[in-house]
Write an enzyme that holds these catalytic residues in place. Structure first.
Site, PDB file in Angstrom:
ATOM      1  N   ASP A 288       3.394   9.469  -0.868  1.00  0.00           N
ATOM      2  CA  ASP A 288       2.274   8.653  -0.414  1.00  0.00           C
ATOM      3  C   ASP A 288       2.018   7.537  -1.414  1.00  0.00           C
ATOM      4  OD1 ASP A 288       0.198   7.958   1.278  1.00  0.00           O
ATOM      5  OD2 ASP A 288      -0.540  10.011   1.429  1.00  0.00           O
TER       6      ASP A 288
ATOM      7  N   HIS B 145       0.817  -1.220   0.000  1.00  0.00           N
ATOM      8  CA  HIS B 145       0.000   0.000   0.000  1.00  0.00           C
ATOM      9  C   HIS B 145       0.846   1.263   0.000  1.00  0.00           C
ATOM     10  CE1 HIS B 145      -4.012  -1.896   0.699  1.00  0.00           C
ATOM     11  NE2 HIS B 145      -3.214  -2.896   1.001  1.00  0.00           N
TER      12      HIS B 145
HETATM   13  O1  F6P Z   1      -0.078   1.567   3.838  1.00  0.00           O
HETATM   14  C1  F6P Z   1      -0.416   2.482   4.741  1.00  0.00           C
HETATM   15  C2  F6P Z   1      -1.181   1.954   5.936  1.00  0.00           C
HETATM   16  O2  F6P Z   1      -1.059   0.592   6.154  1.00  0.00           O
HETATM   17  C3  F6P Z   1      -2.639   2.373   5.795  1.00  0.00           C
HETATM   18  O3  F6P Z   1      -3.518   1.467   6.301  1.00  0.00           O
HETATM   19  C4  F6P Z   1      -2.724   3.545   6.683  1.00  0.00           C
HETATM   20  O4  F6P Z   1      -2.461   4.691   5.925  1.00  0.00           O
HETATM   21  C5  F6P Z   1      -1.645   3.366   7.685  1.00  0.00           C
HETATM   22  O5  F6P Z   1      -0.666   2.602   7.069  1.00  0.00           O
HETATM   23  C6  F6P Z   1      -2.141   2.784   8.973  1.00  0.00           C
HETATM   24  O6  F6P Z   1      -1.128   2.708   9.881  1.00  0.00           O
HETATM   25  P1  F6P Z   1      -1.308   2.080  11.307  1.00  0.00           P
HETATM   26  O7  F6P Z   1      -1.972   0.763  11.123  1.00  0.00           O
HETATM   27  O8  F6P Z   1       0.086   1.999  11.826  1.00  0.00           O
HETATM   28  O9  F6P Z   1      -2.162   3.038  12.062  1.00  0.00           O
END
Ligand code: F6P
Length: 486
Positions: free
Chosen positions: A364, A157
């Site tokens: 991003d 992602h």
């Molecule tokens: O890829 C990015 C991501 O996994 C998305 O789900 C979100 O932007 C973020 O990271 C969530 O991070 P965390 O689970 O550490 O809050």
């Protein structure tokens, strides 16, 4: 087909609860409909050296949510350590923020191995595993180590940076090599895919033909699948949300002034400091816009126990108060800064209320806020999206006003231009973006990935020596991929 989707964070099925980030919110509706089993962290940890995975299963739409308590001894090293203090900054090209410890790497591998053991109970003859994101780069190799023969896909992602940046992460070659245990690796953009391919070619000395790498694990296909949203559903909830109390209160508070909106996790990749500086510059350059536009900045706290995030939180709060102190009046606050999360429904209404959406990350993977802002607009009087050219979304949303988030003057000018854009131009840009959002929906993303994964030809791993270059390089690493680290 028995689809098992795996991610660190999962959504609990309540669309109106605040969610941290794009992955969980994006996957929820499609996983619910597909009947898949979605496996992820329960958010709890558990003690015990030789801990056996305990899985709590609850229903999720047509499928199920399986929650794992992760091992207490390794959780911090895995999540705050290697995943979010080494990989996350590297993947977002912030080498200066990389903090590494070999113990953290060990914990990361241990948690990947632990999750692989937990997944064994979901394996059936027709299972497809689909692993999500940078928390689980080596999970595929761990599954293969447990003799799993099913197709295993992986989707990243985040961005994948250039070789020179990922080079700063110790063990990165082992990880890239371990990733070749996946049959299909999906990226958000062609640039991410090409950057990864260059690591495979140069660091591992392997050839890539027609997007396929042959390694000791067999074949891995590299492909691009830009993640999307359900634009029509988001538009409907935005139209409905105008009567939500928070949205009505916001409208009533505006007294004819325009509104710009920013919604981000409080993360250094999101470019919050540069964005606030750009608004500061804009109000200095165009005093006519004082009282003419305010910024509603929602910054949801995230990963607060990590130093870089704590520092950012203080820095943003200090800067907001300086800018408000400089430009504010007794009855006007230039930046309304909210340090909390909102549910998707309310956010949709807030986006629709704002004439400008500012999505200006330094880097991003995709940025679904950009897509949601567009989908939330009224087709008869749409707002304008100001979008960083370094967000993956800029590849598709090229009729947004694209900005360089490092160019503060440029951003200040572009935001001012967005505020005065005539209706016909706003409509043309909005319509072109909506057409792209319809073409690359979340449903399409899900279906395309699963279809290609299903078509994957699984060949028996060829246990032949790695090419000389890779063998030489891997000889410097502490253990072979798929091995456990103690
Ligand atoms: O890829 C990015 C991501 O996994 C998305 O789900 C979100 O932007 C973020 O990271 C969530 O991070 P965390 O689970 O550490 O809050």
């Amino acid at each position: 087909m028995n689809l098992v989707v795996v991610s660190n964070r999962v959504a609990r099925g309540k669309a109106n609860e605040p969610m941290t980030g794009g992955l969980a919110a994006a996957l929820l509706p499609v996983v619910e409909k597909s009947g898949a089993i979605w496996v992820g962290s329960s958010g709890r940890v558990r003690d015990g050296a030789q801990m056996e995975p305990i899985v709590e299963v609850e229903q999720l739409g047509a499928g199920a949510l399986a929650l794992l308590d992760l091992p207490a001894a390794h959780y911090a090293g895995y999540y705050e350590g290697f995943a979010n203090s080494a990989l996350w900054p590297a993947l977002h090209s912030r080498s200066d923020l990389i903090r590494v410890s070999h113990d953290d790497y060990n914990s990361y591998r241990e948690v990947n191995a632990f999750v692989a053991r937990a997944l064994m109970r979901f394996q059936k003859p027709d299972t497809l595993f689909w692993i999500q994101d940078y928390h689980f780069l080596s999970l595929g190799a761990e599954l293969r180590g447990l003799d799993v023969k099913s197709p295993i896909g992986f989707f990243l992602h985040t961005p994948w940076p250039s070789r020179s940046v990922i080079d700063s992460v110790p063990h990165h070659r082992e990880l890239v090599e371990a990733m070749l245990a996946y049959d299909l690796i999906g990226f958000q953009t062609a640039e991410d895919c090409e950057n990864f391919a260059s690591c495979v070619r140069v660091d591992l000395g392997l050839k890539i033909r027609d997007g396929v790498v042959k390694s000791r694990y067999g074949r891995t296909r590299l492909a691009v699948f830009p993640i999307g949203i359900d634009a029509d559903k988001f538009a409907q909830s935005a139209a409905k949300a105008v009567s939500h109390p928070d949205v009505s209160r916001l409208r009533r508070s505006l007294h004819g002034e325009k509104l710009a909106i920013g919604v981000d996790r409080l993360d250094y990749s999101k470019g919050l400091i540069n964005r606030i500086n750009a608004f500061d510059r804009m109000w200095s350059m165009h005093p006519g816009l004082l009282r003419g536009v305010s910024l509603l900045q929602i910054a949801t706290p995230s990963r607060e126990s990590i130093e870089a995030y704590g520092n950012l939180q203080s820095e943003v709060a200090r800067l907001v108060s300086e800018v408000n102190g400089r430009h504010g009046e007794v009855d006007w606050t230039p930046i309304r800064y909210l340090n909390k999360g909102f549910g998707q429904g309310v956010l949709a209404g807030l986006y629709r209320t704002a004439q400008v959406g500012v999505v200006t990350p330094l880097h991003d993977g995709m940025n679904l806020v950009a897509k949601e802002y567009v989908a939330a607009q009224s087709p008869v009087d749409p707002g304008v999206l100001v979008l960083s050219k370094f967000a993956g979304a800029a590849d598709e949303l090229d009729t947004a006003l694209l900005v360089n988030p490092h160019d503060i003057d440029g951003m200040a000018r572009t935001i001012a231009m967005a505020l005065s854009m005539p209706l016909n131009e706003r409509r043309l840009r909005y319509e072109a973006m909506m057409a792209k959002l319809h073409r690359h929906s979340i449903q399409q993303w899900f279906a395309d990935f699963v279809e290609l994964l299903q078509d994957t030809e699984i060949d028996e791993p060829e246990i032949e020596p790695l090419p000389a270059a890779a063998a030489g390089l891997l000889a410097h690493s502490s253990a072979p991929p798929g091995a456990r680290y103690h």
